[in-house]
Design an enzyme around this catalytic site. Sequence first.
Site, PDB file in Angstrom:
ATOM      1  N   CYS A  43       0.812  -1.226   0.000  1.00 59.22           N
ATOM      2  CA  CYS A  43       0.000   0.000   0.000  1.00 59.22           C
ATOM      3  C   CYS A  43       0.846   1.276   0.000  1.00 59.22           C
ATOM      4  O   CYS A  43       0.323   2.363  -0.237  1.00 59.22           O
ATOM      5  CB  CYS A  43      -0.966   0.003   1.169  1.00 59.22           C
ATOM      6  SG  CYS A  43      -2.085  -1.395   1.137  1.00 59.22           S
ATOM      7  N   HIS A  88      -3.056   7.223   2.827  1.00 59.74           N
ATOM      8  CA  HIS A  88      -3.492   5.921   2.311  1.00 59.74           C
ATOM      9  C   HIS A  88      -4.893   5.646   2.834  1.00 59.74           C
ATOM     10  O   HIS A  88      -5.182   5.868   4.008  1.00 59.74           O
ATOM     11  CB  HIS A  88      -2.518   4.827   2.757  1.00 59.74           C
ATOM     12  CG  HIS A  88      -3.004   3.454   2.440  1.00 59.74           C
ATOM     13  ND1 HIS A  88      -3.514   3.133   1.194  1.00 59.74           N
ATOM     14  CD2 HIS A  88      -3.094   2.317   3.190  1.00 59.74           C
ATOM     15  CE1 HIS A  88      -3.882   1.865   1.203  1.00 59.74           C
ATOM     16  NE2 HIS A  88      -3.649   1.347   2.397  1.00 59.74           N
ATOM     17  N   ASN A 108     -10.062   0.006   0.273  1.00 64.48           N
ATOM     18  CA  ASN A 108      -8.603   0.085   0.217  1.00 64.48           C
ATOM     19  C   ASN A 108      -8.140  -0.494  -1.119  1.00 64.48           C
ATOM     20  O   ASN A 108      -8.290  -1.688  -1.367  1.00 64.48           O
ATOM     21  CB  ASN A 108      -8.033  -0.718   1.400  1.00 64.48           C
ATOM     22  CG  ASN A 108      -6.518  -0.735   1.427  1.00 64.48           C
ATOM     23  OD1 ASN A 108      -5.856  -0.323   0.475  1.00 64.48           O
ATOM     24  ND2 ASN A 108      -5.953  -1.225   2.514  1.00 64.48           N
TER      25      ASN A 108
HETATM   26  N1  COA Z   1     -18.530  -8.075  10.082  1.00 64.80           N
HETATM   27  C1  COA Z   1     -18.921  -8.339  11.345  1.00 64.80           C
HETATM   28  N2  COA Z   1     -18.071  -8.708  12.307  1.00 64.80           N
HETATM   29  C2  COA Z   1     -16.764  -8.802  11.983  1.00 64.80           C
HETATM   30  C3  COA Z   1     -16.293  -8.550  10.703  1.00 64.80           C
HETATM   31  C4  COA Z   1     -17.246  -8.186   9.730  1.00 64.80           C
HETATM   32  N3  COA Z   1     -16.902  -7.899   8.450  1.00 64.80           N
HETATM   33  N4  COA Z   1     -14.973  -8.722  10.680  1.00 64.80           N
HETATM   34  C5  COA Z   1     -14.596  -9.061  11.909  1.00 64.80           C
HETATM   35  N5  COA Z   1     -15.685  -9.115  12.703  1.00 64.80           N
HETATM   36  C6  COA Z   1     -15.767  -9.442  14.117  1.00 64.80           C
HETATM   37  C7  COA Z   1     -14.585 -10.241  14.607  1.00 64.80           C
HETATM   38  O1  COA Z   1     -14.778 -11.594  14.326  1.00 64.80           O
HETATM   39  C8  COA Z   1     -14.580  -9.927  16.068  1.00 64.80           C
HETATM   40  O2  COA Z   1     -15.522 -10.749  16.686  1.00 64.80           O
HETATM   41  P1  COA Z   1     -15.194 -11.426  18.121  1.00 64.80           P
HETATM   42  O3  COA Z   1     -14.992 -10.261  19.054  1.00 64.80           O
HETATM   43  O4  COA Z   1     -16.420 -12.217  18.377  1.00 64.80           O
HETATM   44  O5  COA Z   1     -13.954 -12.218  17.908  1.00 64.80           O
HETATM   45  C9  COA Z   1     -15.133  -8.505  16.141  1.00 64.80           C
HETATM   46  O6  COA Z   1     -15.740  -8.254  14.868  1.00 64.80           O
HETATM   47  C10 COA Z   1     -14.081  -7.439  16.416  1.00 64.80           C
HETATM   48  O7  COA Z   1     -12.973  -7.702  15.617  1.00 64.80           O
HETATM   49  P2  COA Z   1     -11.710  -6.799  15.666  1.00 64.80           P
HETATM   50  O8  COA Z   1     -10.683  -7.371  14.751  1.00 64.80           O
HETATM   51  O9  COA Z   1     -11.313  -6.491  17.046  1.00 64.80           O
HETATM   52  O10 COA Z   1     -12.309  -5.453  15.053  1.00 64.80           O
HETATM   53  P3  COA Z   1     -11.603  -4.072  14.852  1.00 64.80           P
HETATM   54  O11 COA Z   1     -12.350  -3.007  15.518  1.00 64.80           O
HETATM   55  O12 COA Z   1     -10.115  -4.154  15.072  1.00 64.80           O
HETATM   56  O13 COA Z   1     -11.814  -3.853  13.279  1.00 64.80           O
HETATM   57  C11 COA Z   1     -10.574  -4.043  11.253  1.00 64.80           C
HETATM   58  C12 COA Z   1     -11.298  -4.774  12.369  1.00 64.80           C
HETATM   59  C13 COA Z   1     -10.021  -5.077  10.284  1.00 64.80           C
HETATM   60  C14 COA Z   1     -11.581  -3.174  10.530  1.00 64.80           C
HETATM   61  C15 COA Z   1      -9.460  -3.159  11.853  1.00 64.80           C
HETATM   62  O14 COA Z   1      -8.676  -3.913  12.730  1.00 64.80           O
HETATM   63  C16 COA Z   1      -8.576  -2.574  10.795  1.00 64.80           C
HETATM   64  O15 COA Z   1      -9.008  -1.812   9.966  1.00 64.80           O
HETATM   65  N6  COA Z   1      -7.272  -2.881  10.838  1.00 64.80           N
HETATM   66  C17 COA Z   1      -6.336  -2.370   9.888  1.00 64.80           C
HETATM   67  C18 COA Z   1      -6.528  -3.073   8.596  1.00 64.80           C
HETATM   68  C19 COA Z   1      -5.846  -2.418   7.456  1.00 64.80           C
HETATM   69  O16 COA Z   1      -5.824  -1.230   7.362  1.00 64.80           O
HETATM   70  N7  COA Z   1      -5.308  -3.231   6.557  1.00 64.80           N
HETATM   71  C20 COA Z   1      -4.704  -2.790   5.367  1.00 64.80           C
HETATM   72  C21 COA Z   1      -3.373  -2.197   5.641  1.00 64.80           C
HETATM   73  S1  COA Z   1      -2.699  -1.482   4.217  1.00 64.80           S
END
Ligand code: COA
Length: 316
Positions: A116, A243, A273
């Site tokens: 990215c 980004h 993204n």
């Molecule tokens: N819909 C519903 N629930 C979802 C889900 C979805 N699409 N994806 C994950 N969950 C659930 C998980 O299973 C978890 O459930 P649990 O608590 O029962 O285990 C819960 O939601 C919380 O998950 P968590 O990973 O803590 O959520 P979060 O607030 O960290 O958000 C992301 C998840 C992926 C959105 C966030 O971590 C993120 O954006 N990270 C950076 C990713 C990124 O930028 N990547 C590219 C880099 S270039």
Amino acid sequence: MSSPAIGILGTGAYSPAKVLTNHELARMVETTDEWIVSRTGIRERRIAGKTETTSSMAAAAARAALADAGVTPEQVDLIILATLTPDQPMPATACLVQHLLGVPPRAACFDLNAACSGFLYALDTAWAMLASGRYRHALVIGAEKLSTIVDWTDRSTCVLFGDGAGAAVLGPTRGTAQILGARLYAEGAHAGLLCVPRGPKPFIQMKGREVFKNAVREMEDAVRDILEQHGLAASQIACVIPHQANLRIIEALGKYLGLPPERFAVSLDRHGNTSAASIPLALDEARRSGRVRAGDLTLLVAFGAGLTYGSALVRW
Ligand code: COA
């Protein structure tokens, strides 16, 4: 001999016609529009059609950037294509783009993978090559067909990504749209946080929470470094083009830098993204909507798998 001033002479973007909304995703995996919007800010993304490739999208964005710059394909002597989804492992997709555009053989063409952060890595590389005086006009492109490496059964990643391309033409400038600085970084110790493994399931795997925390810290560091290098305060930046991964990451960055949300260009709500395409897509949108005006100081900042990160300063 002093280095010539290099600027961004034009920008362009391309997005596939097919829109995939959160509501449609909610019929594919166990998720909701409310969850995706509140955790990421993403509402929809574009998905490439069967005949659309990274090279075809890159060429379309590049044509728009050349038209914007008033530069012809014959004038281009360097193409750097940032992508993690090349059409094939070889030849370089940049060579396919060269052929599609009709750029003559004396151009250097190669792909670059910094995930990215790819567009900023390509921008800094092109800037250095142009500043050497040995190349004159560069096409710097970020293009991705991420839909081919997304596991569409994994709700924790498939809601995040989209396809598209963005491009910039770099060349000599008498002061407008001048690139003032760029700084790149990588922390290979965190390579395992975000990857596409080889094997039977070559799809994006991610430790979301850790990536989130690192992303905010790295982008803040990259911004503070470049501001310090140039003796600038964050408040002097008219527009930050970050980004486009997650709105909460952008908001956290704004909070740490003491910058209000209006200073940040946001396009992830409509594109998700798009990895290396995300910054040039957002930049093109910001320029065409009048968000970036002559004389404005703009800061581009990225993070991605590697973990790579970096920043660049442009005075329009
Ligand atoms: N819909 C519903 N629930 C979802 C889900 C979805 N699409 N994806 C994950 N969950 C659930 C998980 O299973 C978890 O459930 P649990 O608590 O029962 O285990 C819960 O939601 C919380 O998950 P968590 O990973 O803590 O959520 P979060 O607030 O960290 O958000 C992301 C998840 C992926 C959105 C966030 O971590 C993120 O954006 N990270 C950076 C990713 C990124 O930028 N990547 C590219 C880099 S270039």
